[in-house]
Design an enzyme around this catalytic site. Sequence first.
Site, PDB file in Angstrom:
ATOM      1  N   TYR A   1      35.290  37.628  26.602  1.00 16.21           N
ATOM      2  CA  TYR A   1      36.332  38.664  26.656  1.00 16.21           C
ATOM      3  C   TYR A   1      37.266  38.659  25.447  1.00 16.21           C
ATOM      4  O   TYR A   1      38.269  39.371  25.463  1.00 16.21           O
ATOM      5  CB  TYR A   1      37.222  38.459  27.893  1.00 16.21           C
ATOM      6  CG  TYR A   1      36.530  38.391  29.223  1.00 16.21           C
ATOM      7  CD1 TYR A   1      35.692  39.420  29.663  1.00 16.21           C
ATOM      8  CD2 TYR A   1      36.727  37.310  30.072  1.00 16.21           C
ATOM      9  CE1 TYR A   1      35.082  39.356  30.899  1.00 16.21           C
ATOM     10  CE2 TYR A   1      36.127  37.241  31.314  1.00 16.21           C
ATOM     11  CZ  TYR A   1      35.297  38.263  31.719  1.00 16.21           C
ATOM     12  OH  TYR A   1      34.691  38.199  32.936  1.00 16.21           O
TER      13      TYR A   1
ATOM     14  N   TYR B   1      38.594  31.145  36.440  1.00 16.64           N
ATOM     15  CA  TYR B   1      37.452  31.609  35.645  1.00 16.64           C
ATOM     16  C   TYR B   1      37.181  30.683  34.469  1.00 16.64           C
ATOM     17  O   TYR B   1      36.771  31.116  33.398  1.00 16.64           O
ATOM     18  CB  TYR B   1      37.675  33.057  35.180  1.00 16.64           C
ATOM     19  CG  TYR B   1      37.932  33.985  36.332  1.00 16.64           C
ATOM     20  CD1 TYR B   1      36.911  34.349  37.195  1.00 16.64           C
ATOM     21  CD2 TYR B   1      39.221  34.453  36.594  1.00 16.64           C
ATOM     22  CE1 TYR B   1      37.155  35.162  38.278  1.00 16.64           C
ATOM     23  CE2 TYR B   1      39.478  35.273  37.689  1.00 16.64           C
ATOM     24  CZ  TYR B   1      38.436  35.626  38.529  1.00 16.64           C
ATOM     25  OH  TYR B   1      38.688  36.423  39.602  1.00 16.64           O
TER      26      TYR B   1
ATOM     27  N   CYS C   1      25.686  25.926  19.199  1.00 14.81           N
ATOM     28  CA  CYS C   1      25.060  26.557  18.039  1.00 14.81           C
ATOM     29  C   CYS C   1      25.137  28.084  18.144  1.00 14.81           C
ATOM     30  O   CYS C   1      24.127  28.780  18.247  1.00 14.81           O
ATOM     31  CB  CYS C   1      23.603  26.089  17.937  1.00 14.81           C
ATOM     32  SG  CYS C   1      22.883  26.403  16.326  1.00 14.81           S
TER      33      CYS C   1
ATOM     34  N   GLY D   1      43.584  35.701  43.017  1.00 17.62           N
ATOM     35  CA  GLY D   1      42.767  34.606  42.503  1.00 17.62           C
ATOM     36  C   GLY D   1      43.401  34.045  41.248  1.00 17.62           C
ATOM     37  O   GLY D   1      43.983  32.966  41.237  1.00 17.62           O
TER      38      GLY D   1
ATOM     39  N   GLU E   1      43.954  39.528  48.055  1.00 15.40           N
ATOM     40  CA  GLU E   1      42.965  38.588  47.532  1.00 15.40           C
ATOM     41  C   GLU E   1      43.341  38.088  46.142  1.00 15.40           C
ATOM     42  O   GLU E   1      42.601  38.262  45.173  1.00 15.40           O
ATOM     43  CB  GLU E   1      41.596  39.266  47.475  1.00 15.40           C
ATOM     44  CG  GLU E   1      41.102  39.792  48.815  1.00 15.40           C
ATOM     45  CD  GLU E   1      39.922  40.738  48.660  1.00 15.40           C
ATOM     46  OE1 GLU E   1      39.475  40.946  47.505  1.00 15.40           O
ATOM     47  OE2 GLU E   1      39.454  41.276  49.671  1.00 15.40           O
TER      48      GLU E   1
ATOM     49  N   ARG F   1      35.542  32.376  28.648  1.00 12.26           N
ATOM     50  CA  ARG F   1      36.383  33.569  28.517  1.00 12.26           C
ATOM     51  C   ARG F   1      36.617  34.007  27.068  1.00 12.26           C
ATOM     52  O   ARG F   1      36.557  35.212  26.776  1.00 12.26           O
ATOM     53  CB  ARG F   1      37.708  33.374  29.243  1.00 12.26           C
ATOM     54  CG  ARG F   1      37.560  33.182  30.755  1.00 12.26           C
ATOM     55  CD  ARG F   1      38.915  33.164  31.468  1.00 12.26           C
ATOM     56  NE  ARG F   1      39.541  34.472  31.439  1.00 12.26           N
ATOM     57  CZ  ARG F   1      40.560  34.780  30.647  1.00 12.26           C
ATOM     58  NH1 ARG F   1      41.084  33.880  29.830  1.00 12.26           N
ATOM     59  NH2 ARG F   1      41.066  35.998  30.675  1.00 12.26           N
TER      60      ARG F   1
END
Length: 427
Positions: free
Chosen positions: A318, A372, A343, A277, A275, A314
Site C-alpha cells: 500500500y 495487518y 530479493c 480492527g 467491527e 503494508r
Amino acid sequence: MSSFHLVGGEMHAEAVPLAAIAAAVGTPAYVYSAEALRRSAQRFRAALSGVPRKQLMFAVKANPSPAVLRVLADQNYGADIVSGGELDCALSAGISANHIVYSGVGKTAPELIAALDAGIGRFNLELEREGQLLSVLASQRGRRAPALLRVNPDVDASTHAKITTGRLDSKFGIPIDDALAMYDRLAALPGLDLHGLAVHIGSQITDLAPLETAYRKIGDLIRALRQKGHRVYHVDLGGGLGVSYRPGQPGADAEAYGDMVAEVTRDWDATLLFEPGRFIAAEAGILLTRVLWVKPGARHLFVVVDAAMNDLARPAMYDAWHEFAAVRPMGETFVANIVGPICETGDTFAREREIDRVQEGDLALFKTAGAYGASMASTYNCRAIAPEVLVDDNRYATVSERVPAHQVRKQRLASWMDDDAPSIRAA
C-alpha cells in the site's frame, strides 16, 4: 501516552525493555501491549456511550493472535471473522460463539457448516446464492441460521483504493437498489432467520462524512423494509476507523464518530454491531528488528534491517508509512532508505526518510504495526514467520513461536523421487 516509550534512554514496551525481548526471542519479532489494547477498546466503547444497544466485535483479520483476542474478550468484545481459520482462532481465545459474526464474500460450504455447528451469532450474507445455500444447510440440521444482508451503498470511503469496499464496483455486498427485492426473497426461505442489514465501506477512514452518507442510506432502507413488514432489529455498521501512522496525520475522531452514529441512528430501534480492527490493534503493536548493515548508496545510505516485506507487507502493498525508531536513540538523525533482505526492490520500508541514526547491530522498531502486520505475513524467500510477544506491565510471554518456512508449508519430495539422488555437479 504510548505504551512504547523511552525509559532511561531505552525503548520499553510498558515496563519491559525491548532489548530483553530481542535477547529472548530474536528479531524480527512482533511485540504487543495489553495495556494499549485495553485502552483502545475502552476508548471505542466510551465513544459509543450515546448508542443504547450495541455489540462490539473485533475484526479478527487485523490481528488473529489468540492472546490478543483473549485480551479483547476480557473487554467484552466479540469477533468479526472472514474465514473458518478465524473462527478457530476466536473460539480458541475463549470468545463465545454467539458473539461471533461471519463476514466475507467467499464463504465455503464446509466453513458455513462449521460456523452453524458452532452456533455463531450471525452470518453477514454477501449474495443471494449464499443465503440460499445457508438456508439448505441450516434446514438439514433442523436450525434457523441468524443472518443479516450486507448492502453496498455505493459510497467512496476516501481511503486507499485497495481497502475501499463500499463502491458500486466493489466485490462486497449487494447493490443497495437490489436490497429490497432480495430481502423479500431471502426472508421467505426456510432455515434462514433474516433480521437486519450490514454495511462496511472500507478501512483506514479518517473522514466521517462518507460513513454518515452510507449510514443514512441504510436508515432509508430500514424504513422501506419495515414498511413491507420485514423485521430489522440488528444492523452491522462495520468498522474502518483509521489511526495516525505518521506525524501530522490525524487518526479518526472516535468521539465525533460516536456522536454521529447516535444522531443518525436515533430512530432506528435496532441493536447496532461494530467491527473495529485497526483502531483497536494498530497502535498496540510494533515490529522489532535489528540493523544488519548501513550500506553506502548513490544518493542516500541504505539501512538494511532483518525484517522484510514478508513480515510487514503494508509498505510494499500500500506504500504505507510506518515510523522507524532506534531502541537506544543516539540523539542524532540522518537521511536514509530503510530496506529488508528480500530479493525485491519492493522490499523497502522507507525512501529518503530522516530517521534516528543507527549503526550495524542496533535494535530498531517499526511503529503502529499491531494491525495487518503479523496477520499478513508470508514465508516469501523461505523466510520464517516471526514470533509474537505479548507484554502486560512488567511481564511478557511468547504467544507464537518463530516458525521456519518448511514447517509452515509442509513441503516434501514427490513419492517417486529418490532421496539418494545425486546432487548437481559443476561440468
